[in-house]
Design a protein around this motif. Structure first.
Motif, PDB file in Angstrom:
ATOM      1  N   GLN A  90     -39.038   9.135  -7.684  1.00 45.32           N
ATOM      2  CA  GLN A  90     -39.038   7.924  -8.517  1.00 45.32           C
ATOM      3  C   GLN A  90     -40.159   6.986  -8.101  1.00 45.32           C
ATOM      4  O   GLN A  90     -40.823   6.369  -8.954  1.00 45.32           O
ATOM      5  N   GLU A  91     -40.390   6.879  -6.789  1.00 40.70           N
ATOM      6  CA  GLU A  91     -41.455   6.017  -6.286  1.00 40.70           C
ATOM      7  C   GLU A  91     -42.823   6.536  -6.763  1.00 40.70           C
ATOM      8  O   GLU A  91     -43.675   5.759  -7.195  1.00 40.70           O
ATOM      9  N   GLU A  92     -43.007   7.860  -6.695  1.00 41.12           N
ATOM     10  CA  GLU A  92     -44.261   8.444  -7.177  1.00 41.12           C
ATOM     11  C   GLU A  92     -44.442   8.168  -8.666  1.00 41.12           C
ATOM     12  O   GLU A  92     -45.540   7.813  -9.113  1.00 41.12           O
ATOM     13  N   GLU A  93     -43.368   8.315  -9.434  1.00 43.27           N
ATOM     14  CA  GLU A  93     -43.451   8.043 -10.874  1.00 43.27           C
ATOM     15  C   GLU A  93     -43.792   6.577 -11.127  1.00 43.27           C
ATOM     16  O   GLU A  93     -44.619   6.256 -11.984  1.00 43.27           O
ATOM     17  N   ARG A  94     -43.155   5.686 -10.361  1.00 39.80           N
ATOM     18  CA  ARG A  94     -43.424   4.253 -10.516  1.00 39.80           C
ATOM     19  C   ARG A  94     -44.890   3.943 -10.198  1.00 39.80           C
ATOM     20  O   ARG A  94     -45.553   3.221 -10.966  1.00 39.80           O
TER      21      ARG A  94
END
Length: 114
Positions: A90-94
């Motif tokens: 999720q952090e990478e996507e954000r």
């Protein structure tokens, strides 16, 4: 004199009978005592076997409890790893989305002709 002889024989026979009865009584007492000892030994053996079985059962219960705890720890660890991977994804996507947004904003703000 004959009477005395007969009387002495009768007394001797009576004494012999009493001695035989006493021997039988002692033998019966000894047999009874042996039976008591045999039963006591059998009860003691049974008690010891039950204690050993109880100890084995406690050991098995402890082993199973340890295995359950180990499995629970492993499940928690796997769940933590799964959450960590989800968070990182999720952090990478954000960050990727932020980067796209920034490029988009930069592109819109750029004074170059399009």
């Amino acid at each position: 004199r004959e009477f005395e002889r007969l009387e002495a024989e009768a007394e001797a026979a009576l004494a012999e009978e009493r001695a035989a009865a006493e021997r039988r009584r002692r033998e019966e007492d000894a047999a009874h005592e042996r039976e008591i000892q045999r039963r006591r030994a059998a009860r003691e053996e049974q008690r010891r076997e039950l204690e050993e079985e109880a100890a084995r059962q406690r050991e098995e219960d402890s082993r199973l409890e340890f295995e359950r705890e180990e499995a629970a720890v492993a499940r928690r660890r796997e769940e933590d790893q799964r959450r960590r991977r989800d968070f990182e994804r999720q952090e990478e996507e954000r960050l990727r989305e932020q980067s796209y947004q920034r490029r988009n904003d930069d592109w819109r703000r750029s004074p170059e002709p399009r």
